[in-house]
Design a protein around this motif. Sequence first.
Motif, PDB file in Angstrom:
ATOM      1  N   GLN A 172       0.833  -1.196   0.000  1.00  0.00           N
ATOM      2  CA  GLN A 172       0.000   0.000   0.000  1.00  0.00           C
ATOM      3  C   GLN A 172       0.869   1.246   0.000  1.00  0.00           C
ATOM      4  OE1 GLN A 172      -3.143  -0.236   2.977  1.00  0.00           O
ATOM      5  NE2 GLN A 172      -2.966  -2.466   2.956  1.00  0.00           N
ATOM      6  N   SER A 173       0.254   2.371  -0.307  1.00  0.00           N
ATOM      7  CA  SER A 173       0.974   3.636  -0.294  1.00  0.00           C
ATOM      8  C   SER A 173       1.568   3.868   1.092  1.00  0.00           C
ATOM      9  CB  SER A 173       0.026   4.778  -0.655  1.00  0.00           C
ATOM     10  OG  SER A 173       0.746   5.971  -0.824  1.00  0.00           O
ATOM     11  N   ASP A 174       2.803   4.308   1.125  1.00  0.00           N
ATOM     12  CA  ASP A 174       3.566   4.586   2.340  1.00  0.00           C
ATOM     13  C   ASP A 174       4.079   3.339   3.063  1.00  0.00           C
ATOM     14  OD1 ASP A 174       3.338   7.344   1.975  1.00  0.00           O
ATOM     15  OD2 ASP A 174       1.466   7.427   3.115  1.00  0.00           O
ATOM     16  N   ASP A 175       3.907   2.152   2.477  1.00  0.00           N
ATOM     17  CA  ASP A 175       4.525   0.964   3.065  1.00  0.00           C
ATOM     18  C   ASP A 175       6.039   1.074   2.936  1.00  0.00           C
ATOM     19  OD1 ASP A 175       2.114  -0.211   3.653  1.00  0.00           O
ATOM     20  OD2 ASP A 175       2.334  -1.888   2.252  1.00  0.00           O
ATOM     21  N   ALA A 176       6.733   0.548   3.915  1.00  0.00           N
ATOM     22  CA  ALA A 176       8.190   0.460   3.849  1.00  0.00           C
ATOM     23  C   ALA A 176       8.522  -0.847   3.131  1.00  0.00           C
ATOM     24  CB  ALA A 176       8.772   0.475   5.246  1.00  0.00           C
ATOM     25  N   CYS A 177       9.128  -0.749   1.959  1.00  0.00           N
ATOM     26  CA  CYS A 177       9.413  -1.917   1.120  1.00  0.00           C
ATOM     27  C   CYS A 177      10.903  -2.216   1.114  1.00  0.00           C
ATOM     28  CB  CYS A 177       8.956  -1.657  -0.314  1.00  0.00           C
ATOM     29  SG  CYS A 177       7.184  -1.439  -0.449  1.00  0.00           S
ATOM     30  N   ASN A 178      11.222  -3.496   1.187  1.00  0.00           N
ATOM     31  CA  ASN A 178      12.609  -3.928   1.182  1.00  0.00           C
ATOM     32  C   ASN A 178      12.836  -4.815  -0.040  1.00  0.00           C
ATOM     33  OD1 ASN A 178      15.226  -4.309   1.981  1.00  0.00           O
ATOM     34  ND2 ASN A 178      14.743  -5.686   3.667  1.00  0.00           N
ATOM     35  N   PHE A 179      13.672  -4.323  -0.962  1.00  0.00           N
ATOM     36  CA  PHE A 179      14.019  -5.069  -2.166  1.00  0.00           C
ATOM     37  C   PHE A 179      15.453  -5.560  -2.058  1.00  0.00           C
ATOM     38  CE2 PHE A 179      10.356  -2.963  -3.849  1.00  0.00           C
ATOM     39  CZ  PHE A 179       9.898  -3.787  -4.860  1.00  0.00           C
ATOM     40  N   TYR A 180      15.661  -6.811  -2.398  1.00  0.00           N
ATOM     41  CA  TYR A 180      17.007  -7.372  -2.481  1.00  0.00           C
ATOM     42  C   TYR A 180      17.417  -7.435  -3.930  1.00  0.00           C
ATOM     43  CZ  TYR A 180      17.218  -9.049   2.378  1.00  0.00           C
ATOM     44  OH  TYR A 180      17.276  -9.146   3.734  1.00  0.00           O
ATOM     45  N   PRO A 181      18.711  -7.297  -4.195  1.00  0.00           N
ATOM     46  CA  PRO A 181      19.178  -7.429  -5.572  1.00  0.00           C
ATOM     47  C   PRO A 181      18.886  -8.836  -6.087  1.00  0.00           C
ATOM     48  CG  PRO A 181      21.022  -7.005  -4.068  1.00  0.00           C
ATOM     49  CD  PRO A 181      19.794  -7.071  -3.250  1.00  0.00           C
ATOM     50  N   ILE A 182      18.558  -8.929  -7.340  1.00  0.00           N
ATOM     51  CA  ILE A 182      18.328 -10.227  -7.956  1.00  0.00           C
ATOM     52  C   ILE A 182      19.268 -10.294  -9.143  1.00  0.00           C
ATOM     53  CG2 ILE A 182      16.341  -9.356  -9.225  1.00  0.00           C
ATOM     54  CD1 ILE A 182      15.215 -12.186  -9.106  1.00  0.00           C
ATOM     55  N   GLN A 183      20.224 -11.150  -9.035  1.00  0.00           N
ATOM     56  CA  GLN A 183      21.254 -11.196 -10.064  1.00  0.00           C
ATOM     57  C   GLN A 183      21.867 -12.585 -10.115  1.00  0.00           C
ATOM     58  OE1 GLN A 183      23.251  -7.859  -8.579  1.00  0.00           O
ATOM     59  NE2 GLN A 183      24.383  -8.938  -7.010  1.00  0.00           N
TER      60      GLN A 183
END
Length: 141
Positions: free
Chosen positions: A26-37
């Motif tokens: 949702q808007s304003d959620d804290a999102c954590n993305f990891y590199p995908i490689q």
Amino acid sequence: MIHDHLVAGLSVFYKSSGNSMWPLVQSDDACNFYPIQAVAAKDCIHAVQKEACDICKGDIVFCQVQRSQQYYAHIVLSIEHDYHAKEPKYWIGNIQQRVNGWCFREHIFGILVDSDERLRDGERTVHCTLNTVHCTLYTVH
């Protein structure tokens, strides 16, 4: 900036905007993305090792869609096996199935591993996506 960090093998933590991925993100959620490689990040820390064949329908990815070259943190809606390109083509869009475009594996830079939202009544709910749209919900009072 998000792209640069993911390409460098660093995880990215940012606040989302908009509701195109509601209810997963949702808007304003804290999102954590990891590199995908295919090549591990420095010392294999905070990298999700997935080959092209392991990127699945339902993964939420940070990517650059073709032909517009715009960046999105959206869901893999479908995977088309492109005979001419000899590699999978990933169709990217929002949770309502609106297509933003397509990309190849080389255009996918990160995968959502978790998001955190604050509810109006003060409860905290964590949505753990962990490479799929199947969410586990934890509520802490």
